[in-house]
Design a protein around this motif. Sequence first.
Motif, mmCIF file in Angstrom:
data_model
loop_
_atom_site.group_PDB
_atom_site.id
_atom_site.type_symbol
_atom_site.label_atom_id
_atom_site.label_comp_id
_atom_site.label_asym_id
_atom_site.label_seq_id
_atom_site.Cartn_x
_atom_site.Cartn_y
_atom_site.Cartn_z
ATOM 1 N N SER A 109 29.815 55.606 32.627
ATOM 2 C CA SER A 109 30.733 54.515 32.969
ATOM 3 C C SER A 109 31.586 54.834 34.199
ATOM 4 N N GLY A 110 31.761 56.123 34.479
ATOM 5 C CA GLY A 110 32.597 56.515 35.612
ATOM 6 C C GLY A 110 34.079 56.608 35.289
ATOM 7 N N VAL A 111 34.465 56.224 34.060
ATOM 8 C CA VAL A 111 35.876 56.294 33.670
ATOM 9 C C VAL A 111 36.196 57.687 33.153
ATOM 10 N N GLN A 112 37.256 58.278 33.693
ATOM 11 C CA GLN A 112 37.706 59.577 33.214
ATOM 12 C C GLN A 112 38.909 59.369 32.283
ATOM 13 N N PHE A 113 38.820 59.931 31.098
ATOM 14 C CA PHE A 113 39.875 59.803 30.098
ATOM 15 C C PHE A 113 40.728 61.073 30.089
ATOM 16 N N ILE A 114 42.032 60.884 30.195
ATOM 17 C CA ILE A 114 42.955 62.020 30.144
ATOM 18 C C ILE A 114 43.996 61.734 29.077
ATOM 19 N N ALA A 115 44.003 62.559 28.040
ATOM 20 C CA ALA A 115 44.990 62.424 26.974
ATOM 21 C C ALA A 115 46.187 63.321 27.295
ATOM 22 N N ILE A 116 47.377 62.733 27.232
ATOM 23 C CA ILE A 116 48.611 63.491 27.460
ATOM 24 C C ILE A 116 49.224 63.746 26.095
ATOM 25 N N LEU A 139 47.269 57.001 45.131
ATOM 26 C CA LEU A 139 46.141 57.605 45.851
ATOM 27 C C LEU A 139 44.969 56.638 45.986
ATOM 28 N N GLY A 140 45.138 55.426 45.478
ATOM 29 C CA GLY A 140 44.079 54.432 45.570
ATOM 30 C C GLY A 140 43.151 54.389 44.374
ATOM 31 N N LYS A 141 43.495 55.103 43.312
ATOM 32 C CA LYS A 141 42.661 55.103 42.116
ATOM 33 C C LYS A 141 43.004 53.907 41.226
ATOM 34 N N LYS A 142 42.014 53.435 40.482
ATOM 35 C CA LYS A 142 42.223 52.353 39.519
ATOM 36 C C LYS A 142 42.575 53.000 38.176
ATOM 37 N N VAL A 143 43.779 52.706 37.691
ATOM 38 C CA VAL A 143 44.336 53.476 36.577
ATOM 39 C C VAL A 143 44.846 52.562 35.467
ATOM 40 N N ASP A 178 52.979 48.344 39.352
ATOM 41 C CA ASP A 178 52.768 49.350 40.399
ATOM 42 C C ASP A 178 51.326 49.839 40.443
ATOM 43 N N GLY A 179 50.384 48.925 40.220
ATOM 44 C CA GLY A 179 48.971 49.290 40.291
ATOM 45 C C GLY A 179 48.428 49.951 39.046
ATOM 46 N N VAL A 180 49.227 50.013 37.984
ATOM 47 C CA VAL A 180 48.799 50.652 36.733
ATOM 48 C C VAL A 180 48.736 49.598 35.629
ATOM 49 N N LYS A 181 47.580 49.490 34.971
ATOM 50 C CA LYS A 181 47.419 48.557 33.861
ATOM 51 C C LYS A 181 47.868 49.236 32.568
ATOM 52 N N ILE A 182 48.632 48.519 31.754
ATOM 53 C CA ILE A 182 49.151 49.146 30.539
ATOM 54 C C ILE A 182 48.939 48.261 29.318
ATOM 55 N N GLU A 217 37.625 47.279 36.320
ATOM 56 C CA GLU A 217 37.177 48.568 36.854
ATOM 57 C C GLU A 217 38.298 49.596 36.727
ATOM 58 N N LEU A 218 37.944 50.766 36.227
ATOM 59 C CA LEU A 218 38.910 51.865 36.102
ATOM 60 C C LEU A 218 38.280 53.163 36.587
ATOM 61 N N ASP A 219 39.112 53.988 37.216
ATOM 62 C CA ASP A 219 38.726 55.369 37.507
ATOM 63 C C ASP A 219 39.277 56.304 36.432
ATOM 64 N N TYR A 220 40.497 56.006 35.992
ATOM 65 C CA TYR A 220 41.160 56.847 34.992
ATOM 66 C C TYR A 220 41.805 55.982 33.918
ATOM 67 N N LEU A 221 41.675 56.412 32.670
ATOM 68 C CA LEU A 221 42.441 55.822 31.578
ATOM 69 C C LEU A 221 43.225 56.941 30.913
ATOM 70 N N LEU A 222 44.542 56.883 31.035
ATOM 71 C CA LEU A 222 45.407 57.884 30.438
ATOM 72 C C LEU A 222 45.832 57.413 29.054
#
Length: 348
Positions: A109-116, A139-143, A178-182, A217-222
Motif C-alpha cells: 500500500s505504501g503507507v508506513q504506520f508509526i505507533a507512538i 516536508l511534503g508528506k501525506k500524513v 496543517d496538512g494532517v488528517k486526524i 493517499e497517505l505516506d504515514y499514519l501515526l
Amino acid sequence: MLTNENIVNALKDVHDPELHKSVVELNMVRNVQISDSHVSLEIILTIKGCPLKAKIQQDVEEAIMALGATKVSVQFGTMTDEERMILTASLKTQNVDGQGMPKMLAPDSGVQFIAITSGKGGVGKSTITINLATALARLGKKVGIVDADIYGFSIPAMMRAQQKPTMIDKIAIPVEIDGVKIMSMGFYTKDNQPVMWRGPMLNKWIRNFLVNTHWGELDYLLLDLPPGTGDVAIDVAAMIPQAKEIIVTTPHNAASYVASRAGMMALHTKHEVLGVVENMAYFETPDGKKNYILGQGGGDNLARSLNCSVLARVPFAKPEENTGSSIYDEDSTVGEVFTHLAEDIAFS
C-alpha cells in the motif's frame, strides 16, 4: 474562449477539499450556462451544509474567471440519496478489499504506520505525535493521525480542531489541520463525557477508524496509543503487524523503567522499534544554560535496554503563544527538533 468543454476542463483542477478529488470526477458540476462573458453553473455538494462550501465556490469562480469570464454565478444543490449511496460505495471500495480488510494494511500500500507509545501517561506522548505528524507534513508528506487513546483522547483539543469529520452516510472524512488528517474518539463524545468500554468495543472503534474513514493517499499514519500494554496496544499489534514504534519517556529513570515495558511488548509482537524520544529533556535559560529538571539518563537507559538509539531530546518550551494549539512553530527551537526527527524518519 468560454465553452462548456473548456469550463469543465478547467474545473478538473478544482478539488473537493475533503475528498481531495476533482469536482468533475465526483460529478458535482451541473447545468453550465454561458451568456457572453457570464457563466452560471450548479455545484452539487455531497451533503447539505458542507462546511467547506465557501472554499469550493471560491475555487470554482477563480478557475472560470481565469478563462476570461467577467461574472460567475454558482448555485448549490445536494446529492440525492441514490447519488450519495453510489459515492459511498465508491469510497468504501477504495478503502477496503474484497474481504473487508483496509487496503492500507496491504504490504504494497505504501503507507508506513508509526505507533507512538509510552509506559505511563503524562510524558507528552500526544505532543510528540502531533508535532512529528506536522513536521512530516511540512516536508511534503501525506500524513494522518489515529487518536487510538480511546479513553484519554486529546488530539482534537491539542490541535484546536474546530469541526467534526464530515459523514457521507457511514464513511467519515477526517478533519485536516496543517496538512494532517486526524480521527479521534473525541469527535464522537459530547461535553467531554468519559468513554466506558471494554476490549471488544475498543477493537471495533480502532478498526472503524481504518475501514470506515476515507483517508485518501497517505505516506504515514501515526497512531497515538494509550500508555501501557493493554487492549488497544495488543489489538494494534495484531491488526497492523508492519507498524513501527517510537517509545516516549522523560529523563527520569522511573519513567524510562516503566516505558521499557511498552518497548519490550513492541519487540515481543515483532514491531520494529525506531527509537526513543526523550521528552522534557531539559529547560534552557535565555543565556543558553541547560537545566535538567527531571534528571538525566532515562532516555539513554531505555534505548540501551531496547537496543536502539535516542532519536530526539525535546526540551521544555511553550508552543506558539495565543493559538491554543500544542503545535510548535517551525522556526522555534522545539520545532527544529521535530523537523530533524521527521527528516531522520522520512529519509532514513
